[in-house]
Write a protein that holds these residues in place. Structure first.
Motif, mmCIF file in Angstrom:
data_model
loop_
_atom_site.group_PDB
_atom_site.id
_atom_site.type_symbol
_atom_site.label_atom_id
_atom_site.label_comp_id
_atom_site.label_asym_id
_atom_site.label_seq_id
_atom_site.Cartn_x
_atom_site.Cartn_y
_atom_site.Cartn_z
ATOM 1 N N VAL A 132 7.505 -16.435 -60.984
ATOM 2 C CA VAL A 132 6.808 -15.234 -61.442
ATOM 3 C C VAL A 132 7.316 -14.826 -62.818
ATOM 4 O O VAL A 132 8.521 -14.691 -63.037
ATOM 5 C CB VAL A 132 7.006 -14.084 -60.440
ATOM 6 N N CYS A 133 6.391 -14.620 -63.738
ATOM 7 C CA CYS A 133 6.742 -14.169 -65.086
ATOM 8 C C CYS A 133 6.548 -12.670 -65.227
ATOM 9 O O CYS A 133 7.409 -11.976 -65.746
ATOM 10 C CB CYS A 133 5.887 -14.898 -66.126
ATOM 11 N N CYS A 134 5.398 -12.181 -64.790
ATOM 12 C CA CYS A 134 5.041 -10.772 -64.971
ATOM 13 C C CYS A 134 5.459 -9.969 -63.745
ATOM 14 O O CYS A 134 5.118 -10.322 -62.616
ATOM 15 C CB CYS A 134 3.541 -10.644 -65.198
ATOM 16 N N ARG A 135 6.182 -8.910 -63.968
ATOM 17 C CA ARG A 135 6.721 -8.077 -62.889
ATOM 18 C C ARG A 135 5.609 -7.621 -61.938
ATOM 19 O O ARG A 135 4.568 -7.126 -62.368
ATOM 20 C CB ARG A 135 7.412 -6.867 -63.495
ATOM 21 N N ARG A 136 5.817 -7.797 -60.633
ATOM 22 C CA ARG A 136 4.848 -7.314 -59.644
ATOM 23 C C ARG A 136 5.559 -7.037 -58.323
ATOM 24 O O ARG A 136 6.632 -7.603 -58.038
ATOM 25 C CB ARG A 136 3.733 -8.340 -59.429
ATOM 26 N N VAL A 137 4.955 -6.151 -57.524
ATOM 27 C CA VAL A 137 5.486 -5.823 -56.204
ATOM 28 C C VAL A 137 4.893 -6.787 -55.189
ATOM 29 O O VAL A 137 3.684 -7.012 -55.168
ATOM 30 C CB VAL A 137 5.157 -4.368 -55.821
ATOM 31 N N VAL A 138 5.736 -7.377 -54.362
ATOM 32 C CA VAL A 138 5.326 -8.355 -53.351
ATOM 33 C C VAL A 138 5.755 -7.836 -51.980
ATOM 34 O O VAL A 138 6.871 -7.337 -51.824
ATOM 35 C CB VAL A 138 5.974 -9.732 -53.604
ATOM 36 N N THR A 139 4.861 -7.947 -51.012
ATOM 37 C CA THR A 139 5.207 -7.634 -49.623
ATOM 38 C C THR A 139 4.892 -8.851 -48.771
ATOM 39 O O THR A 139 3.778 -9.376 -48.834
ATOM 40 C CB THR A 139 4.426 -6.420 -49.103
ATOM 41 N N GLU A 140 5.856 -9.307 -48.009
ATOM 42 C CA GLU A 140 5.641 -10.494 -47.174
ATOM 43 C C GLU A 140 6.418 -10.372 -45.875
ATOM 44 O O GLU A 140 7.396 -9.631 -45.775
ATOM 45 C CB GLU A 140 6.039 -11.770 -47.927
ATOM 46 N N GLN A 141 5.952 -11.116 -44.872
ATOM 47 C CA GLN A 141 6.561 -11.071 -43.549
ATOM 48 C C GLN A 141 7.312 -12.368 -43.293
ATOM 49 O O GLN A 141 6.842 -13.455 -43.665
ATOM 50 C CB GLN A 141 5.482 -10.854 -42.476
ATOM 51 N N HIS A 142 8.471 -12.259 -42.660
ATOM 52 C CA HIS A 142 9.309 -13.428 -42.384
ATOM 53 C C HIS A 142 9.627 -13.495 -40.891
ATOM 54 O O HIS A 142 10.090 -12.514 -40.303
ATOM 55 C CB HIS A 142 10.612 -13.357 -43.183
ATOM 56 N N VAL A 143 9.378 -14.655 -40.305
ATOM 57 C CA VAL A 143 9.748 -14.921 -38.913
ATOM 58 C C VAL A 143 11.152 -15.520 -38.907
ATOM 59 O O VAL A 143 11.439 -16.459 -39.658
ATOM 60 C CB VAL A 143 8.744 -15.883 -38.250
ATOM 61 N N ILE A 144 12.025 -14.956 -38.080
ATOM 62 C CA ILE A 144 13.418 -15.406 -38.010
ATOM 63 C C ILE A 144 13.710 -15.847 -36.581
ATOM 64 O O ILE A 144 13.263 -15.209 -35.623
ATOM 65 C CB ILE A 144 14.361 -14.261 -38.434
ATOM 66 N N PRO A 145 14.449 -16.947 -36.400
ATOM 67 C CA PRO A 145 14.781 -17.399 -35.038
ATOM 68 C C PRO A 145 15.458 -16.294 -34.227
ATOM 69 O O PRO A 145 16.120 -15.404 -34.783
ATOM 70 C CB PRO A 145 15.737 -18.578 -35.276
ATOM 71 N N SER A 146 15.281 -16.335 -32.932
ATOM 72 C CA SER A 146 15.828 -15.284 -32.061
ATOM 73 C C SER A 146 17.345 -15.168 -32.179
ATOM 74 O O SER A 146 17.915 -14.101 -31.924
ATOM 75 C CB SER A 146 15.439 -15.562 -30.606
ATOM 76 N N VAL A 147 18.007 -16.262 -32.558
ATOM 77 C CA VAL A 147 19.462 -16.215 -32.710
ATOM 78 C C VAL A 147 19.866 -15.618 -34.053
ATOM 79 O O VAL A 147 21.053 -15.470 -34.347
ATOM 80 C CB VAL A 147 20.071 -17.628 -32.569
ATOM 81 N N GLY A 148 18.896 -15.279 -34.868
ATOM 82 C CA GLY A 148 19.185 -14.704 -36.171
ATOM 83 C C GLY A 148 19.403 -15.776 -37.227
ATOM 84 O O GLY A 148 19.401 -16.975 -36.953
ATOM 85 N N SER A 149 19.570 -15.325 -38.459
ATOM 86 C CA SER A 149 19.774 -16.248 -39.569
ATOM 87 C C SER A 149 20.741 -15.617 -40.560
ATOM 88 O O SER A 149 20.717 -14.399 -40.794
ATOM 89 C CB SER A 149 18.443 -16.553 -40.270
ATOM 90 N N ALA A 150 21.578 -16.455 -41.152
ATOM 91 C CA ALA A 150 22.555 -15.961 -42.131
ATOM 92 C C ALA A 150 21.875 -15.561 -43.434
ATOM 93 O O ALA A 150 22.387 -14.704 -44.176
ATOM 94 C CB ALA A 150 23.612 -17.015 -42.395
ATOM 95 N N THR A 151 20.711 -16.170 -43.733
ATOM 96 C CA THR A 151 20.021 -15.889 -44.984
ATOM 97 C C THR A 151 18.516 -15.811 -44.752
ATOM 98 O O THR A 151 17.993 -16.260 -43.729
ATOM 99 C CB THR A 151 20.291 -16.988 -46.035
ATOM 100 N N LEU A 152 17.841 -15.256 -45.730
ATOM 101 C CA LEU A 152 16.377 -15.180 -45.728
ATOM 102 C C LEU A 152 15.926 -15.515 -47.144
ATOM 103 O O LEU A 152 16.463 -14.960 -48.119
ATOM 104 C CB LEU A 152 15.935 -13.776 -45.323
#
Length: 278
Positions: A132-152
Motif C-alpha cells: 500500500v502506498c496511499c494511506r487508507r483504513v482497512v478492516t479485515e477479519q482473521h480466523v485463529i486456531p482454537s489453541v490461539g496463535s503467537a502472531t497475526l
C-alpha cells in the motif's frame, strides 16, 4: 469515466414510439439504484423537445449507480450506469505531477478526467507489487486456531498503526492496541506480554506509507507514460510522449501482461512483496 463525489451528473434519455419517432410520453419516471442498495426517483420535468428528457442529479454516494428510465404512452425504457469516486481516492501521483510528466500545459484541462482515471489504475498496479502506498483504513477479519496463535499477519502492508482489534464472537477476547507489538513492514502483530492471541478477530488498521519513496513515484510516472500511449493506437512510438514500448515480448510480468514496462519493474524491485503477500 467516474464522477467526483458531489458532482452533478446529467442523465439523458429519449422516448420513441414503435416507429422510432421521438415522442413525448404521458409519463416519465427515472429510478436510480444507489451503491448502498437504496433507490432515488428524481423528478422528471417536461422534455426540452419532443421525447428528449434530461435530469441533473447531484451525487451523494461513492460507487456504482444504476439508471432506469421508464416511459408510458408510448411504452419505452432505457437503462444505464455511472460510477462515482470516493471522496478521497487513492492516487500515487497528483494530477499536476502527471500532466507535467506527460508534457501538458498547466492550463490545458482537456484530458484531466482521463488522466485521473489512469492514475487510479496505476496506483492499484504499483500497490500490487510494492504494498500500500496511499494511506487508507482497512478492516479485515482473521480466523485463529482454537489453541490461539503467537502472531497475526495483517493482509495489507506496510502498516502505519492499529486502530482496534476486537472479538467477532460474543464473549470473545478483544485487545488494546497499546498492548500489541506491530511490525509495520510485515504487518505482524503479537502481544507485548508474550501470550497468545485468540479469535476470530476483527482488526481495523491504517495501511500505507507516510512518505512515498521516490522509486515508487518514479515507477508510476513511467507506467503512466507507457499506458498513455495506448490512446494513439499504432502510433505509440511518438517521441513527444516517450518513445516505443518497453517490455519483454517473451516474458510479460505475471498478472499484468504488458501494462508495466521493465524499467518500472526495476524501480519497484526494492519494494517488491514476497509471493502471496497482498
Amino acid at each position: 469515466m467516474p464522477f467526483d463525489l458531489g458532482d452533478t451528473v446529467r442523465l439523458e434519455a429519449t422516448c420513441r414510439d414503435a416507429a422510432g419517432t421521438l415522442t413525448t410520453a404521458s409519463s416519465a419516471v427515472l429510478t436510480l439504484t444507489l451503491p448502498d442498495g437504496t433507490t432515488a426517483t428524481p423528478a422528471v420535468g417536461a422534455p426540452a423537445s419532443a421525447g428528449e428528457y434530461r435530469v441533473d442529479y447531484v451525487t451523494t454516494q461513492a460507487g456504482r449507480h444504476a439508471v432506469r428510465w421508464t416511459f408510458t404512452s408510448p411504452a419505452s425504457a432505457y437503462t444505464d450506469v455511472f460510477d462515482v469516486r470516493e471522496a478521497a481516492p487513492s492516487l500515487i501521483l497528483s494530477l499536476a505531477d502527471a500532466k507535467r510528466h506527460l508534457r501538458y500545459a498547466p492550463d490545458d484541462t482537456s484530458d484531466d478526467d482521463q488522466i485521473r482515471e489512469w492514475l487510479e489504475t496505476i496506483t492499484i498496479g504499483v500497490e500490487h507489487f510494492a504494498g500500500v502506498c496511499c494511506r487508507r483504513v482497512v478492516t479485515e477479519q482473521h480466523v485463529i486456531p482454537s489453541v490461539g496463535s503467537a502472531t497475526l499477519a495483517l493482509r495489507r502492508t506496510p502498516v502505519l498503526s492499529v486502530t482496534s482489534i476486537s472479538a467477532v464472537l460474543t464473549g470473545g477476547q478483544s485487545y488494546l492496541p497499546a498492548d500489541l507489538d506491530v511490525d509495520g513492514p510485515t504487518g505482524i502483530i503479537s502481544r507485548l506480554d508474550g501470550a497468545r492471541l485468540y479469535g476470530p478477530l476483527r482488526v481495523t488498521y491504517v495501511a500505507g506509507r507516510a512518505v512515498i519513496p521516490a522509486n515508487l513515484s518514479s515507477a508510476a510516472r513511467i507506467i503512466l507514460q507507457h499506458l498513455w500511449r495506448t490512446q494513439y493506437g499504432a502510433s505509440r512510438g511518438l517521441s513527444s510522449i516517450g518513445g516505443g514500448d518497453d517490455y519483454s515480448v517473451t516474458e510479460p510480468m505475471p498478472g499484468f501482461g504488458y501494462a508495466i514496462p521493465n524499467r518500472a519493474m526495476q524501480l519497484l524491485e526494492p519494494d517488491r512483496l514476497p509471493p502471496g503477500v497482498a
